[in-house]
Motif scaffolding. Structure first.
Motif, PDB file in Angstrom:
ATOM      1  N   ASN A 168       0.815  -1.219   0.000  1.00  0.00           N
ATOM      2  CA  ASN A 168       0.000   0.000   0.000  1.00  0.00           C
ATOM      3  C   ASN A 168       0.850   1.271   0.000  1.00  0.00           C
ATOM      4  O   ASN A 168       0.595   2.219  -0.733  1.00  0.00           O
ATOM      5  CB  ASN A 168      -0.920  -0.063   1.238  1.00  0.00           C
ATOM      6  CG  ASN A 168      -1.723   1.209   1.406  1.00  0.00           C
ATOM      7  OD1 ASN A 168      -1.973   1.945   0.470  1.00  0.00           O
ATOM      8  ND2 ASN A 168      -2.122   1.491   2.637  1.00  0.00           N
ATOM      9  N   GLY A 169       1.866   1.310   0.840  1.00  0.00           N
ATOM     10  CA  GLY A 169       2.783   2.448   0.812  1.00  0.00           C
ATOM     11  C   GLY A 169       2.352   3.654   1.635  1.00  0.00           C
ATOM     12  O   GLY A 169       2.782   4.780   1.365  1.00  0.00           O
ATOM     13  N   PRO A 209       5.538  -3.578  13.005  1.00  0.00           N
ATOM     14  CA  PRO A 209       4.353  -3.213  13.774  1.00  0.00           C
ATOM     15  C   PRO A 209       4.140  -4.017  15.057  1.00  0.00           C
ATOM     16  O   PRO A 209       3.052  -4.524  15.304  1.00  0.00           O
ATOM     17  CB  PRO A 209       3.218  -3.447  12.775  1.00  0.00           C
ATOM     18  CG  PRO A 209       3.694  -4.593  11.962  1.00  0.00           C
ATOM     19  CD  PRO A 209       5.193  -4.434  11.856  1.00  0.00           C
ATOM     20  N   HIS A 231      -0.997   1.905  12.663  1.00  0.00           N
ATOM     21  CA  HIS A 231      -0.610   2.701  11.492  1.00  0.00           C
ATOM     22  C   HIS A 231      -0.462   4.176  11.867  1.00  0.00           C
ATOM     23  O   HIS A 231       0.446   4.855  11.390  1.00  0.00           O
ATOM     24  CB  HIS A 231      -1.590   2.494  10.338  1.00  0.00           C
ATOM     25  CG  HIS A 231      -1.498   1.111   9.761  1.00  0.00           C
ATOM     26  ND1 HIS A 231      -0.290   0.510   9.462  1.00  0.00           N
ATOM     27  CD2 HIS A 231      -2.439   0.188   9.472  1.00  0.00           C
ATOM     28  CE1 HIS A 231      -0.498  -0.718   9.005  1.00  0.00           C
ATOM     29  NE2 HIS A 231      -1.802  -0.941   9.017  1.00  0.00           N
ATOM     30  N   ILE A 287      10.740  -0.601   9.761  1.00  0.00           N
ATOM     31  CA  ILE A 287       9.702  -0.379  10.777  1.00  0.00           C
ATOM     32  C   ILE A 287       8.887  -1.657  10.887  1.00  0.00           C
ATOM     33  O   ILE A 287       8.545  -2.280   9.886  1.00  0.00           O
ATOM     34  CB  ILE A 287       8.815   0.844  10.442  1.00  0.00           C
ATOM     35  CG1 ILE A 287       7.886   1.155  11.611  1.00  0.00           C
ATOM     36  CG2 ILE A 287       8.037   0.645   9.147  1.00  0.00           C
ATOM     37  CD1 ILE A 287       7.288   2.560  11.565  1.00  0.00           C
TER      38      ILE A 287
END
Ligand code: GRF
Length: 193
Positions: free
Chosen positions: A10-11, A109, A170, A107
């Motif tokens: 998705n970016g 999550p 996010h 990164i």
């Protein structure tokens, strides 16, 4: 300071990084977007931000070493100082790692070392931990290991669903990744002087 972002999907993290570079918050040039998936939405984002974009995958090569040799050559040709992984779904192999020691950032999550791997958010949710978060770290030869640069946490509340937790994670990523990259690029630049 020249940055390349690697992404596969998705970016949304690429998006906030590109915005922070455009706003001068990250004092660096966003020289390249590399994507290993020709169908990824991040390619639209690269075009929108007018970032030079390259897209190929290991399938286009005899083996992963050849793939990474080509990637390394491209990074060196563009004089890339820092590779930023933002949802890049492949493990970085020794070819790239040796060419960019301490210069590849990821990164993840979850609060590493808890919940490494592909499903950090879901694994933390399913386990029932009460606090999770994000980790920004340098890459080493392991999977989601390597020196930790920064972490940020969020509680998992009884009313949270997997979707609401994904949203919170996010948001943390989009808040912290540009800030941490701004600090790192500033520091690496002053180290060079
Ligand atoms: C993020 O959750 C990141 O932590 C993980 O992959 C996801 C990428 O999201 N490594 P996006 O493609 O930046 O939207």
């Amino acid at each position: 300071m020249k940055i390349a972002v690697f992404a596969s999907g998705n970016g949304s993290n690429f998006e906030v990084i590109a915005q922070a570079v455009a706003a001068g918050q990250i004092e660096a040039e966003l020289t390249l977007l590399f994507c290993d998936n020709p169908k990824a939405f991040v390619l639209n984002r690269g075009e929108k931000h007018d970032v030079k974009t390259l897209c190929f995958s290991p399938k286009d090569f005899n083996n992963k070493t050849e793939y990474e040799k080509e990637l390394t050559k491209i990074m060196l040709e563009h004089q890339i100082d820092l590779i930023v992984l933002a949802g890049y779904m492949r493990i970085i192999g020794p070819t790239l790692l040796d060419a960019f020691p301490n210069r590849i950032i990821n990164i993840h999550p979850s609060l590493l070392p808890s919940f490494p791997g592909l499903h950090g958010i879901k694994d933390a949710y399913d386990y029932g931990v009460k606090i999770t978060g994000i980790t920004i770290h340098y890459i080493d030869a392991g999977v989601d290991t390597g020196p930790i640069i920064a972490q940020a946490a969020t509680p998992i509340l009884p009313e949270d669903t997997l979707e609401s937790l994904e949203e919170k994670i996010h948001q943390l990523e989009h808040h912290w990744y540009p800030k941490v990259l701004a600090d790192i690029t500033r520091k690496k630049e002053s180290d060079r002087k």
